[in-house]
Motif scaffolding. Structure first.
Motif, PDB file in Angstrom:
ATOM      1  N   UNK A  92      36.295  36.860  33.550  1.00 51.93           N
ATOM      2  CA  UNK A  92      36.677  37.174  34.930  1.00 51.93           C
ATOM      3  C   UNK A  92      38.110  37.698  34.978  1.00 51.93           C
ATOM      4  N   UNK A  93      38.980  37.077  34.183  1.00 51.54           N
ATOM      5  CA  UNK A  93      40.378  37.551  34.121  1.00 51.54           C
ATOM      6  C   UNK A  93      40.433  39.002  33.671  1.00 51.54           C
ATOM      7  N   UNK A  94      39.635  39.362  32.668  1.00 56.07           N
ATOM      8  CA  UNK A  94      39.623  40.746  32.187  1.00 56.07           C
ATOM      9  C   UNK A  94      39.063  41.697  33.251  1.00 56.07           C
ATOM     10  N   UNK A  95      38.079  41.231  34.027  1.00 60.46           N
ATOM     11  CA  UNK A  95      37.527  42.061  35.094  1.00 60.46           C
ATOM     12  C   UNK A  95      38.573  42.356  36.168  1.00 60.46           C
ATOM     13  N   UNK A  96      39.394  41.347  36.485  1.00 60.32           N
ATOM     14  CA  UNK A  96      40.458  41.556  37.471  1.00 60.32           C
ATOM     15  C   UNK A  96      41.427  42.618  36.979  1.00 60.32           C
ATOM     16  N   UNK A 124      39.159  34.710  47.203  1.00 59.13           N
ATOM     17  CA  UNK A 124      40.555  35.156  47.180  1.00 59.13           C
ATOM     18  C   UNK A 124      41.390  34.262  46.274  1.00 59.13           C
ATOM     19  N   UNK A 125      41.145  32.942  46.353  1.00 64.40           N
ATOM     20  CA  UNK A 125      41.941  31.999  45.555  1.00 64.40           C
ATOM     21  C   UNK A 125      41.770  32.247  44.067  1.00 64.40           C
ATOM     22  N   UNK A 126      40.532  32.557  43.640  1.00 63.89           N
ATOM     23  CA  UNK A 126      40.300  32.806  42.213  1.00 63.89           C
ATOM     24  C   UNK A 126      41.076  34.032  41.740  1.00 63.89           C
ATOM     25  N   UNK A 132      48.662  35.230  39.560  1.00 61.17           N
ATOM     26  CA  UNK A 132      49.847  34.389  39.351  1.00 61.17           C
ATOM     27  C   UNK A 132      50.023  34.040  37.876  1.00 61.17           C
ATOM     28  N   UNK A 133      48.919  33.706  37.223  1.00 52.61           N
ATOM     29  CA  UNK A 133      49.005  33.342  35.804  1.00 52.61           C
ATOM     30  C   UNK A 133      49.498  34.502  34.963  1.00 52.61           C
ATOM     31  N   UNK A 138      51.355  42.113  43.342  1.00 53.37           N
ATOM     32  CA  UNK A 138      50.853  43.393  43.853  1.00 53.37           C
ATOM     33  C   UNK A 138      51.712  43.952  44.977  1.00 53.37           C
ATOM     34  N   UNK A 139      52.370  43.086  45.743  1.00 60.25           N
ATOM     35  CA  UNK A 139      53.166  43.567  46.876  1.00 60.25           C
ATOM     36  C   UNK A 139      54.587  43.931  46.475  1.00 60.25           C
TER      37      UNK A 139
END
Length: 357
Positions: A92-96, A124-126, A132-133, A138-139
């Motif tokens: 999932x991290x790689x997908x993000x 959203x939290x995931x 963060x990790x 992004x902003x």
């Protein structure tokens, strides 16, 4: 007759620890209860009486008694548990990260947390936990200016050399302008925000009373400032300031004067003035590198201490504020220390994955 429960062995140190746990109000309740079980057993109480007194089952008393006999104090802690299988794993991290490299959704200039979550079908939290990790904001954005001057190296070496090893019997001066300083009149004060924090407040509406230009020269060796405010910022005003600067500098006619300038147009094509002052030499920073000029540091100090959050009812009041700051700054002026620092080129990486892996 009921069978007497075996009394576990316990050292004096462990007995003291158990007593502290049993009477503690700060550690978790599970350890308090287990300490009370062992304490009562150590005092010779039977299992059924311990269970009745603490309102627990006899099997619970027996379990923690056996755990204590086998491992002592450590046996009273919970055993490691595998926990719930992670729903969002490394894949999932790689997908993000890969999604951030794709074209953002229609109508958006860039990805944000909600749009990432919607695209991936996740919460959203995931998504925010992954960002963060990985240290991805992004902003937040950063900008930089890369000098394309083909003579950047020799020009930079020339100026830094003046800072670190100035010529003997010479004065090194850093000169620049702070243009269009606005005399803004607005209500200021302190306000209490909704989260009870007290901050400096500025009214959004303001009244303009005109602008001033500030010419400033920093003596690199002493840190002292020579300044002059003007209504215009032309070559005429610049040369008039330089004339006054030479009059103010001690023994300026007997020493070499090295002036560090940026590439603003009024600093160039002053050959006639330089011919009249043969002891003055102009040194120009590379293009897009005026940060090499130390007087820029002083402009930042002036802005923070005298101009930011201020209100001026007239140009004269603005001029007085600048002069008052210089008058206060001058007695405690110190030279800026030029520190050598490794400079790395700022450039875009190909992908976010290159940054995070």
């Amino acid at each position: 007759m009921p069978r007497k429960a075996p009394i576990p062995c316990c050292s004096e140190k462990d007995r003291q620890t158990l007593a502290e746990w049993a009477n503690s109000r700060s550690i978790e309740w599970r350890l308090v209860e287990r300490a009370k079980i062992i304490n009562m057993l150590l005092d010779g109480e039977q299992v059924n009486k311990v269970a009745t007194a603490l309102g627990i089952s006899q099997n619970t008393v027996i379990e923690w008694r056996d755990r204590f006999i086998a491992n002592g104090i450590k046996g009273l802690y919970d055993l490691p548990r595998s926990g719930k299988p992670p729903k969002y794993d490394k894949e999932f991290r790689n997908q993000v990260l890969k999604t951030l490299e794709l074209v953002p959704p229609k109508g958006q200039a860039s990805w944000d947390g909600p749009s990432l979550a919607k695209h991936l079908g996740a919460s959203d939290d995931a998504v925010w936990r992954v960002l963060r990790k990985e240290g991805i904001c992004l902003a937040r954005q950063r900008s930089w200016c890369v000098s394309t001057d083909p003579e950047f190296a020799p020009k930079a070496v020339d100026i830094v050399g003046l800072y670190l090893s100035p010529p003997e019997n010479a004065i090194v001066i850093s000169v620049d302008e702070k243009p269009s300083i606005q005399a803004l009149e607005r209500a200021t004060g302190y306000v209490c925000t909704s989260n009870r924090k007290i901050v400096r407040g500025l009214k959004s509406a303001y009244k303009r009373h005109g602008i001033l230009n500030l010419f400033a020269a920093l003596n690199v060796a002493t840190g002292t400032i020579h300044a002059q405010t003007t209504e215009l910022k032309r070559r005429v005003e610049f040369l008039a300031f330089m004339d006054q600067l030479l009059l103010d500098l001690p023994d300026s006619d007997k020493k070499e004067i090295h002036v560090i300038l940026d590439n603003y147009c009024i600093h160039k094509r002053n050959e006639k003035w330089l011919a009249v002052h043969p002891n003055v030499k102009f040194h120009f920073t590379p293009t897009s590198a005026s940060w090499l000029n130390q007087v820029e540091i002083w402009f930042g100090i002036l802005s923070r201490k005298a101009l930011k959050n201020a209100s001026f009812k007239s140009i004269e009041q603005l001029r007085s504020a600048i002069e008052a700051f210089i008058e206060t700054y001058q007695p405690n002026a110190k030279p800026f220390v030029w520190r050598k620092r490794e400079v790395k080129g700022s450039q875009f990486k190909n992908t976010i994955m290159n940054l995070c892996n």
